[in-house]
Every structure is written in C-alpha cells, then in structure tokens.
Design a protein around this motif. Structure first.
Motif: not given
Length: 261
Positions: A40, A50, A42-46
């Motif tokens: 949660t 990822e 680190w969700a949305g990493l480039p």
C-alpha cells in the motif's frame, strides 16, 4: 535511478523497503499485514521503480524466513522478464553484467529452500527520561559548573529515538545554584562554545547541543556527571529545535569530565 551501484541494496528505494518491512516485524506486525502495508505504501510507483520494490521485498522476506507466495511470484516475473536489467544498459556492459549476476543470485535464493521463520528482535533505541524544562548541572574537571535546560524533546520518527535538546544557561560559578535561582536563569548569550579560564581542563562545550547514545552501554546524562538541579519554564520556541541557531549533535560521553575537547 536512485542506485549507487548494481547490487540490489545499492538502491535507496530497496533500502527503504527493507528497513520499513523489518521495522514492522520488530514491532510485532503480523506477516500478512506487514506485506499489505508495504504494497500500500509503495503503490503507484513509476514503472521503472516498481521492479525494485518487488525485488527488495522478496529478498528481505526470504532472508527473514517469511517469503510470501505472491511477492515471490512478482519478483521472479521481474527477473525473468529482463525489465530490471534493461534499466542498466545506459550504464555500460559491466554494470549490466553485475546487475544480471545480482538478479541470478536472487533468483536462486527465491527458488531454493527457504530458511525457517526467524525471530526479529526489537533493537534498543535511545529514549530519554528527561522532560522539557528540566535543568541539569554539570561540573567540569576544573570545578566550574555549567547549568543547562532541556528546551524540548526531539523525536526521530524513523529511528524512533527521543533526544533532549540542551541549552546552556547564564550561570558562572563553582557551586550548583539552588532551584529558585535556576528557575530565573536566562539563556547564555551568544552561540560560542563555553571556554572558562582554564580551557585545557574543560575544552569547548557547545552553547546548545543534542546529546545522543548509539548503544545501550553508552553513558547517559547521569553517568557523565550531570545532575538534576531544578526546572526552568519553557521559553518561546523560535525554531524547530526550540532555540535560535543550530544545536550541535554529540555523544553524551563528550560531556565527561575526563574529556578535553
């Protein structure tokens, strides 16, 4: 990239994932919940970052004997796709070969027998027993007395330490002043180190400092000769540290009377 080299934990993101996950285990967070919190956070990493997340989480979980099935699958997918190695092609053949070797080693670790679940001990952390407003007296080797007040407590949310910010008060003498005198002492003027008539016996000590202990066996404020001598009402806070200027960070042993500088 945030990486200083091709090794897995040469990367800032990888280190952050490892450290946060391990700290959750130290705090007795259940395994599944620790994994969920990491995914949660680190969700949305480039897209280029990822893969590092999954590799770091898988490596850390494996070393702790807690490798989750989905995390293992995602990390192996990253390794087998070659997408992570591709990030290193601009760094030259040597970097590509080194990264490929690091991932091959990790693949072997993830697909081989896993270690048993390891107990992760909570490390000792320095949390002061002083409170804001407390006054301390310290006697130098030449008999001169310094009086300091705890301006405020400085919390480090990542290291989870709590350290006192000490400010020297305007007292000159060879006796510890009584509490009623201490309560009315202003801050020492200026930001120069304290240098009495015989500096060789004392050395320089800062007008403001943040003493810390790195290990449990390091001396605390009482072990270096400081004693409580009263209470000083908290003054106006002028900076994040509660005092104007920048206090010096130093080990508590720096205040030992046997130290000369």
């Amino acid at each position: 990239m945030s990486a200083g080299g091709p090794a897995l934990f040469d990367d800032d993101l990888a280190c952050d994932v490892r450290d946060v996950y391990r700290r959750m285990l130290e705090d007795r967070v259940p395994d599944d919940e620790a994994t969920a919190r990491c995914t949660t956070e680190w969700a949305g990493l480039p897209p280029e970052e990822e893969p590092v997340f999954w590799l770091a989480l898988a490596a850390t979980q494996s070393s702790c004997g807690r490798l989750a099935v989905e995390v293992r699958s995602r990390a192996l997918e990253v390794i087998d796709s070659g997408v992570d190695v591709d990030r290193w092609r601009g760094s030259g053949p040597a970097a590509v070969a080194a990264r490929a070797a690091a991932l091959a080693s990790l693949r072997e670790q993830l697909t081989g027998p896993q270690p048993g679940r390891k107990a992760i001990r909570r490390p000792w952390r320095d949390v002061t027993d002083l409170e804001a407003g407390a006054a301390l007296a310290w006697t130098a080797g030449n008999g001169l007395v310094a009086v300091l007040r705890v301006v405020q407590l400085l919390e480090d949310p990542f290291a989870r330490t709590v350290s006192p910010v000490l400010e020297r008060l305007a007292w000159v003498g060879r006796e510890v002043p009584p509490p009623d005198v201490v309560a009315g002492l202003p801050a020492a003027s200026g930001w120069h180190g304290w240098e009495p008539d015989d500096p060789a016996a004392l050395g320089r000590r800062p007008a403001a400092c943040i003493p810390f202990r790195l290990r449990k066996r390091d001396p605390g404020w009482a072990e270096v000769g400081m004693v409580r001598c009263g209470h000083v009402p908290r003054g106006p806070v002028t900076t994040a540290a509660g005092i104007s200027g920048s206090p010096t960070s130093c080990g508590t042993a720096w205040w030992s009377t046997s130290s000369s500088g």
